[in-house]
Design an enzyme around this catalytic site. Structure first.
Site, PDB file in Angstrom:
ATOM      1  N   THR A   1       0.839  -1.206   0.000  1.00 22.19           N
ATOM      2  CA  THR A   1       0.000   0.000   0.000  1.00 22.19           C
ATOM      3  C   THR A   1       0.870   1.251   0.000  1.00 22.19           C
ATOM      4  O   THR A   1       0.669   2.169  -0.809  1.00 22.19           O
ATOM      5  CB  THR A   1      -0.923  -0.010   1.239  1.00 22.19           C
ATOM      6  OG1 THR A   1      -1.801  -1.134   1.128  1.00 22.19           O
ATOM      7  CG2 THR A   1      -1.724   1.274   1.349  1.00 22.19           C
TER       8      THR A   1
ATOM      9  N   ASN B   1      -5.503  -8.711  -8.216  1.00 23.96           N
ATOM     10  CA  ASN B   1      -5.694  -9.387  -6.939  1.00 23.96           C
ATOM     11  C   ASN B   1      -7.093  -9.979  -6.823  1.00 23.96           C
ATOM     12  O   ASN B   1      -7.375 -10.724  -5.905  1.00 23.96           O
ATOM     13  CB  ASN B   1      -5.483  -8.399  -5.778  1.00 23.96           C
ATOM     14  CG  ASN B   1      -6.295  -7.138  -5.931  1.00 23.96           C
ATOM     15  OD1 ASN B   1      -6.274  -6.501  -6.989  1.00 23.96           O
ATOM     16  ND2 ASN B   1      -7.019  -6.749  -4.911  1.00 23.96           N
TER      17      ASN B   1
ATOM     18  N   CYS C   1      -8.710  -6.343   0.808  1.00 21.12           N
ATOM     19  CA  CYS C   1      -8.515  -4.897   0.829  1.00 21.12           C
ATOM     20  C   CYS C   1      -9.836  -4.158   0.712  1.00 21.12           C
ATOM     21  O   CYS C   1      -9.949  -2.998   1.036  1.00 21.12           O
ATOM     22  CB  CYS C   1      -7.608  -4.482  -0.315  1.00 21.12           C
ATOM     23  SG  CYS C   1      -6.291  -5.646  -0.557  1.00 21.12           S
TER      24      CYS C   1
HETATM   25  N1  PLP Z   1      -1.653  -4.278  -4.468  1.00 21.75           N
HETATM   26  C1  PLP Z   1      -2.266  -5.453  -4.641  1.00 21.75           C
HETATM   27  C2  PLP Z   1      -2.517  -5.939  -6.034  1.00 21.75           C
HETATM   28  C3  PLP Z   1      -2.668  -6.226  -3.542  1.00 21.75           C
HETATM   29  O1  PLP Z   1      -3.285  -7.380  -3.726  1.00 21.75           O
HETATM   30  C4  PLP Z   1      -2.397  -5.715  -2.232  1.00 21.75           C
HETATM   31  C5  PLP Z   1      -2.792  -6.463  -1.036  1.00 21.75           C
HETATM   32  O2  PLP Z   1      -3.379  -7.503  -1.073  1.00 21.75           O
HETATM   33  C6  PLP Z   1      -1.742  -4.488  -2.112  1.00 21.75           C
HETATM   34  C7  PLP Z   1      -1.378  -3.799  -3.248  1.00 21.75           C
HETATM   35  C8  PLP Z   1      -1.448  -3.905  -0.764  1.00 21.75           C
HETATM   36  O3  PLP Z   1      -0.342  -4.527  -0.191  1.00 21.75           O
HETATM   37  P1  PLP Z   1      -0.145  -4.515   1.399  1.00 21.75           P
HETATM   38  O4  PLP Z   1      -1.197  -5.426   1.947  1.00 21.75           O
HETATM   39  O5  PLP Z   1       1.232  -5.024   1.609  1.00 21.75           O
HETATM   40  O6  PLP Z   1      -0.318  -3.117   1.863  1.00 21.75           O
END
Ligand code: PLP
Length: 366
Positions: free
Chosen positions: A55, A134, A311
């Site tokens: 993130t 995702n 998320c």
């Molecule tokens: N980008 C994608 C495609 C994700 O699937 C995720 C989390 O699942 C993130 C960014 C965010 O990563 P983080 O959970 O390490 O903040």
């Protein structure tokens, strides 16, 4: 990985910015992880910026690169199915006078590279397109898009969110032809709360966090030494296992899809009929009641799946990435998300199929 992390949690309290031997030891551990991450992504170690996760890496790429390029233009283009940590900071830049466009998918969920590139302008300063989704595992043609963007927009920073792709697809910053790549430790069995923005070269990025100038002054703050130590190890292990992991995940997903084809009203979503998707993620349209009902029934039988994406869980809305596939809001709520890792077993897929078969009969009348 545990062995790499443990000393920093129980004994070695040195601050990596300190000049004494304790500090130097911590700095050496961070630099070792930096090498491991850089090696896996074909990058230079000094271009790895450790963050608190995917993130923050995405926010840094979007906000930091756009703000640093403002003198060249205000146009930003982001992919049609971006994670909120890309889409939302991009949209927030509208308040700063940027002109932000979100790409569209075709009605069947297909990504049209020509249509996407048609939105790029000479004054585009940022293009961000995820490498793999995702929510349904679609793989986007980032290298071809990057080459196209370079021809049109000389000042654009090109970013890709490779959080889901890492460890499941080759992620090479040079072959992708992008300026930056976001990754996250917990998607490759590393510790949660650690990630990185990896840059292709020395590029202007405005920091989001100011302070002591750590991480090349792009991301200040005392580093999470234990997390970073585990992250480096996890990335190396995932990279070494890439070829077998990829084949294993594809066969699990195919087995799930074949099994679901036998169950009335259920199917794995294949946006745009895409043949090649991430094997680690299967979005399954279950039909009937909202997917959450299935989720709880599956959990009672020891099978853990998700609804939409983790998320999205804090936002009570249908997933924009699923709506972008042309699903109605009701259908978007009927989507279960199966995730597989290199440790997942064929027997687990078979068990899930058995339960789904039974549930399809029980729940379809609800
Ligand atoms: N980008 C994608 C495609 C994700 O699937 C995720 C989390 O699942 C993130 C960014 C965010 O990563 P983080 O959970 O390490 O903040």
């Amino acid at each position: 990985m545990r062995e790499r992390m443990l000393p920093w949690l129980v004994a070695d309290w040195g601050n990596p910015s300190s000049r004494h031997s304790f500090g130097v030891k911590a700095r050496t551990a961070i630099d070792h992880s930096r090498e491991q991450v850089a090696h896996a992504l074909g990058a230079k170690a000094e271009r790895v910026v450790f963050t608190s996760g995917g993130t923050e890496a995405n926010n840094l790429a979007v906000l930091g690169s756009a703000r640093a390029r403002r003198q060249h233009g205000v146009h930003i283009l982001v992919g049609p199915a971006e994670h909120p940590s890309v889409r939302d900071p991009a949209l927030a830049l509208i308040d700063e006078g940027f002109d932000v466009e979100v790409g569209q998918l075709g009605s069947d969920g297909a990504f049209d590279i020509d249509a996407f590139l048609a939105s790029v302008r000479e004054d585009t300063v940022l293009v961000s397109l995820m490498l793999a989704s995702n929510e349904h595992g679609s793989i986007y043609p980032v290298a071809r898009v990057a080459a196209g963007v370079r021809r049109i927009a000389p000042h654009a920073h090109i970013h890709t969110d490779a959080v889901q792709a890492l460890g499941k697809l080759e992620v090479d910053i040079v072959e992708l032809g992008v300026d930056s790549v976001s990754i996250s430790a917990h998607k490759v069995h590393g510790p949660k709360g650690t990630g990185a923005l990896v840059l292709a070269s020395e590029l202007p990025i405005r920091p989001l966090v100011f302070g002591g100038g750590q991480e090349g002054a792009v991301r200040s703050g005392t580093e999470n030494v234990a997390g970073i130590a585990g992250f480096g190890e996890a990335v190396q292990l995932a990279d070494e296992a890439l070829v077998t992991t990829r084949a294993h995940l594809s066969s699990l997903k195919q087995r799930l899809a074949d099994g679901l084809a036998e169950i009335d009203g259920m199917r794995v979503l294949t946006p745009g009929g895409s043949k090649e998707t991430l094997g680690s993620i299967a979005a399954v349209l279950v039909g009937g009641p909202p997917a959450e009902v299935y989720l709880h029934h599956l959990e009672e039988r020891g099978i853990l799946v998700s609804v939409g994406s983790a998320c999205q869980a804090h936002k009570n809305e249908a997933s924009p990435a699923l709506l972008a596939l042309g699903l109605s809001a009701e259908e978007a709520r009927q989507v279960l998300r199966f995730s597989f890792s290199r440790e997942s077993q064929v027997s687990e897929v078979d068990a899930a199929l058995e339960v789904l078969q039974a549930l399809a009969g029980e729940l379809s009348t609800l």
